[in-house]
Design a protein around this motif. Structure first.
Motif, PDB file in Angstrom:
ATOM      1  N   ARG A  16      -5.453  21.611  -0.285  1.00  0.00           N
ATOM      2  CA  ARG A  16      -4.336  21.096   0.462  1.00  0.00           C
ATOM      3  C   ARG A  16      -4.423  19.577   0.461  1.00  0.00           C
ATOM      4  NH1 ARG A  16      -4.493  24.527   4.748  1.00  0.00           N
ATOM      5  NH2 ARG A  16      -6.221  23.352   5.558  1.00  0.00           N
ATOM      6  N   ALA A  17      -3.372  18.904  -0.035  1.00  0.00           N
ATOM      7  CA  ALA A  17      -3.375  17.453  -0.135  1.00  0.00           C
ATOM      8  C   ALA A  17      -2.479  16.823   0.913  1.00  0.00           C
ATOM      9  CB  ALA A  17      -2.914  17.032  -1.531  1.00  0.00           C
ATOM     10  N   TYR A  18      -2.162  17.541   1.982  1.00  0.00           N
ATOM     11  CA  TYR A  18      -1.306  17.019   3.027  1.00  0.00           C
ATOM     12  C   TYR A  18      -1.844  17.474   4.368  1.00  0.00           C
ATOM     13  CZ  TYR A  18       0.494  21.766   2.787  1.00  0.00           C
ATOM     14  OH  TYR A  18       0.600  23.129   2.767  1.00  0.00           O
ATOM     15  N   HIS A  19      -1.437  16.818   5.428  1.00  0.00           N
ATOM     16  CA  HIS A  19      -1.864  17.187   6.778  1.00  0.00           C
ATOM     17  C   HIS A  19      -1.084  18.415   7.228  1.00  0.00           C
ATOM     18  CE1 HIS A  19      -2.534  16.929  11.116  1.00  0.00           C
ATOM     19  NE2 HIS A  19      -3.603  16.225  10.810  1.00  0.00           N
ATOM     20  N   ASP A  20      -1.785  19.439   7.659  1.00  0.00           N
ATOM     21  CA  ASP A  20      -1.134  20.697   7.995  1.00  0.00           C
ATOM     22  C   ASP A  20      -0.672  20.777   9.433  1.00  0.00           C
ATOM     23  OD1 ASP A  20      -4.202  22.662   8.354  1.00  0.00           O
ATOM     24  OD2 ASP A  20      -3.577  20.750   9.175  1.00  0.00           O
ATOM     25  N   GLY A  21      -0.771  19.688  10.189  1.00  0.00           N
ATOM     26  CA  GLY A  21      -0.252  19.675  11.543  1.00  0.00           C
ATOM     27  C   GLY A  21      -1.229  20.114  12.604  1.00  0.00           C
ATOM     28  N   ARG A  22      -2.397  20.626  12.215  1.00  0.00           N
ATOM     29  CA  ARG A  22      -3.366  21.057  13.222  1.00  0.00           C
ATOM     30  C   ARG A  22      -4.046  19.838  13.841  1.00  0.00           C
ATOM     31  NH1 ARG A  22      -6.964  25.327  10.076  1.00  0.00           N
ATOM     32  NH2 ARG A  22      -6.876  23.636   8.573  1.00  0.00           N
ATOM     33  N   PRO A  23      -4.349  19.887  15.142  1.00  0.00           N
ATOM     34  CA  PRO A  23      -4.973  18.731  15.795  1.00  0.00           C
ATOM     35  C   PRO A  23      -6.386  18.508  15.294  1.00  0.00           C
ATOM     36  CG  PRO A  23      -4.870  20.594  17.282  1.00  0.00           C
ATOM     37  CD  PRO A  23      -4.072  20.987  16.060  1.00  0.00           C
ATOM     38  N   ARG A  24      -6.789  17.282  15.318  1.00  0.00           N
ATOM     39  CA  ARG A  24      -8.125  16.905  14.873  1.00  0.00           C
ATOM     40  C   ARG A  24      -8.928  16.366  16.052  1.00  0.00           C
ATOM     41  NH1 ARG A  24      -6.606  19.551  11.284  1.00  0.00           N
ATOM     42  NH2 ARG A  24      -6.383  19.005   9.094  1.00  0.00           N
ATOM     43  N   GLY A  25     -10.231  16.302  15.903  1.00  0.00           N
ATOM     44  CA  GLY A  25     -11.070  15.707  16.934  1.00  0.00           C
ATOM     45  C   GLY A  25     -11.992  16.723  17.569  1.00  0.00           C
ATOM     46  N   PRO A  26     -13.200  16.296  17.968  1.00  0.00           N
ATOM     47  CA  PRO A  26     -14.176  17.239  18.538  1.00  0.00           C
ATOM     48  C   PRO A  26     -13.808  17.759  19.911  1.00  0.00           C
ATOM     49  CG  PRO A  26     -14.969  14.990  18.703  1.00  0.00           C
ATOM     50  CD  PRO A  26     -13.701  14.926  17.895  1.00  0.00           C
ATOM     51  N   LEU A  27     -12.918  17.055  20.624  1.00  0.00           N
ATOM     52  CA  LEU A  27     -12.598  17.467  21.982  1.00  0.00           C
ATOM     53  C   LEU A  27     -11.403  18.394  22.048  1.00  0.00           C
ATOM     54  CD1 LEU A  27     -13.061  14.140  23.964  1.00  0.00           C
ATOM     55  CD2 LEU A  27     -14.597  16.079  23.857  1.00  0.00           C
ATOM     56  N   TRP A  28     -10.812  18.724  20.912  1.00  0.00           N
ATOM     57  CA  TRP A  28      -9.571  19.505  20.988  1.00  0.00           C
ATOM     58  C   TRP A  28      -9.803  20.865  21.587  1.00  0.00           C
ATOM     59  CZ3 TRP A  28      -4.712  19.924  21.499  1.00  0.00           C
ATOM     60  CH2 TRP A  28      -4.067  21.106  21.207  1.00  0.00           C
ATOM     61  N   ARG A  29     -10.863  21.557  21.179  1.00  0.00           N
ATOM     62  CA  ARG A  29     -11.100  22.907  21.686  1.00  0.00           C
ATOM     63  C   ARG A  29     -11.255  22.897  23.199  1.00  0.00           C
ATOM     64  NH1 ARG A  29     -15.533  26.512  18.820  1.00  0.00           N
ATOM     65  NH2 ARG A  29     -13.977  26.232  17.182  1.00  0.00           N
ATOM     66  N   GLY A  30     -11.987  21.906  23.718  1.00  0.00           N
ATOM     67  CA  GLY A  30     -12.133  21.832  25.160  1.00  0.00           C
ATOM     68  C   GLY A  30     -10.843  21.446  25.854  1.00  0.00           C
ATOM     69  N   LYS A  31     -10.115  20.463  25.301  1.00  0.00           N
ATOM     70  CA  LYS A  31      -8.895  20.003  25.950  1.00  0.00           C
ATOM     71  C   LYS A  31      -7.832  21.083  25.949  1.00  0.00           C
ATOM     72  CE  LYS A  31      -9.358  15.022  25.230  1.00  0.00           C
ATOM     73  NZ  LYS A  31      -8.774  13.825  24.618  1.00  0.00           N
ATOM     74  N   LYS A  32      -7.839  21.926  24.929  1.00  0.00           N
ATOM     75  CA  LYS A  32      -6.834  22.969  24.863  1.00  0.00           C
ATOM     76  C   LYS A  32      -7.008  23.967  25.993  1.00  0.00           C
ATOM     77  CE  LYS A  32      -7.125  25.924  21.516  1.00  0.00           C
ATOM     78  NZ  LYS A  32      -7.087  26.557  20.194  1.00  0.00           N
ATOM     79  N   LEU A  33      -8.234  24.129  26.494  1.00  0.00           N
ATOM     80  CA  LEU A  33      -8.495  25.101  27.539  1.00  0.00           C
ATOM     81  C   LEU A  33      -8.574  24.476  28.922  1.00  0.00           C
ATOM     82  CD1 LEU A  33     -11.253  27.178  25.706  1.00  0.00           C
ATOM     83  CD2 LEU A  33      -8.812  27.647  25.833  1.00  0.00           C
ATOM     84  N   ILE A  34      -8.532  23.153  29.023  1.00  0.00           N
ATOM     85  CA  ILE A  34      -8.681  22.462  30.289  1.00  0.00           C
ATOM     86  C   ILE A  34      -7.328  21.926  30.721  1.00  0.00           C
ATOM     87  CG2 ILE A  34      -9.813  20.542  31.465  1.00  0.00           C
ATOM     88  CD1 ILE A  34     -12.123  20.817  29.590  1.00  0.00           C
ATOM     89  N   GLY A  35      -7.017  22.110  32.015  1.00  0.00           N
ATOM     90  CA  GLY A  35      -5.770  21.602  32.549  1.00  0.00           C
ATOM     91  C   GLY A  35      -5.808  20.094  32.762  1.00  0.00           C
ATOM     92  N   LYS A  36      -4.635  19.551  33.085  1.00  0.00           N
ATOM     93  CA  LYS A  36      -4.519  18.101  33.258  1.00  0.00           C
ATOM     94  C   LYS A  36      -5.324  17.621  34.459  1.00  0.00           C
ATOM     95  CE  LYS A  36       0.055  17.719  31.123  1.00  0.00           C
ATOM     96  NZ  LYS A  36       1.471  17.321  31.333  1.00  0.00           N
ATOM     97  N   GLU A  37      -5.300  18.389  35.547  1.00  0.00           N
ATOM     98  CA  GLU A  37      -6.053  17.975  36.730  1.00  0.00           C
ATOM     99  C   GLU A  37      -7.553  17.994  36.462  1.00  0.00           C
ATOM    100  OE1 GLU A  37      -5.030  20.073  40.216  1.00  0.00           O
ATOM    101  OE2 GLU A  37      -2.909  19.493  40.180  1.00  0.00           O
TER     102      GLU A  37
END
Length: 263
Positions: free
Chosen positions: A61-82
């Motif tokens: 794949r030579a293009y960005h597939d739209g998935r988020p990058r970064g080591p904190l994504w998995r945690g942030k996806k499960l953690i609320g804003k507060e």
């Protein structure tokens, strides 16, 4: 004049009839084609960057597939804003006890159960073990709290890996007072931490506690002890005898004593 007007009107009528007939035939053709055509036609195929250059460049794949990058994504996806706000606030005031206590009273105590557990887990993951201990003390004071060996386990392991053995043993004693036994991984990490901390006596105390556990022991904490107690032959021989009784089919490697300067 009248004859000319009649001729022009008849000619105009003929032209109008012919126009209507032609439009009617075109409409009927388009209607038939729309009826016979499928409801959803596949979009025209377009060559993408990966199709054009993938086989040549050897990349999938030579293009960005739209998935988020970064080591904190998995945690942030499960953690609320507060919860994220609380994590950032606690890290901001971690060196100022008064401000941290005030922040805990005004913001941390307002969190829901799952958000509090998420904050604890994320602080452990980020290595903020001192803040994680404070968060765990807050959780223990909640009405919904029930003794959970896994909450203790993750925090004790995090403390042991950072050689904060005094805090780890305080939690260990609290856990034992609640009649909870950790698993083999927790025993292994705490024993390894005490050996690296230079406290073989404390490692042996944890080992004796491990033998009282209702769960069957595993080999890894024994082998960690057998390796770490090489400078202490008397303690090592005791662990070796227990290991040979529990695991009779396993062998213990005894290196030459002169390698470690024991003679």
């Amino acid at each position: 004049m009248q004859i000319a007007g009649l001729v022009s009107r008849s000619r105009a009528r003929c032209i109008a009839d012919a126009y209507l007939f032609a439009n009617r035939s075109l409409f009927s053709k388009s209607l038939r084609s729309s009826i016979t055509a499928p409801l959803f036609s596949p979009p025209p195929t377009q060559s993408t960057t990966s199709d054009a250059f993938g086989p040549k460049l050897g990349c999938v794949r030579a293009y960005h597939d739209g998935r988020p990058r970064g080591p904190l994504w998995r945690g942030k996806k499960l953690i609320g804003k507060e919860a994220l706000f609380v994590i950032l606030g606690m890290k901001r005031f971690k060196d100022e006890n008064e401000k941290l206590d005030k922040f805990i009273k005004t913001h941390v105590l307002r969190l829901l159960k799952m958000d509090m557990v998420a904050v604890l887990t994320e602080l452990e993951r980020q290595g903020e073990v001192s803040l994680a201990v404070k968060m765990f003390k807050v959780i223990k004071k909640q009405d919904w709290y029930k003794p959970d060996v896994y909450l203790y386990k993750d925090l004790i392991v995090a403390l042991a890996r950072r050689k904060k053995m005094e805090d780890a043993m305080d939690l260990w004693q609290n856990m034992r007072q609640e009649d909870l036994f950790p698993d083999s991984q927790t025993y292994t990490e705490v024993i390894r931490g005490f050996l690296q901390y230079g406290s073989p006596a404390d490692a042996m105390n944890v080992y004796e506690d491990m033998k009282k556990s209702p769960d069957l022991p595993e080999q890894l904490p024994f082998r960690i002890l057998l390796k770490g107690l090489l400078p202490h032959p008397l303690l090592r021989n005791k662990v070796k005898q227990d290991f040979e009784e529990i695991f009779p089919d396993q062998r213990v490697y005894d290196p030459p004593e002169e390698i470690f300067g024991l003679r």
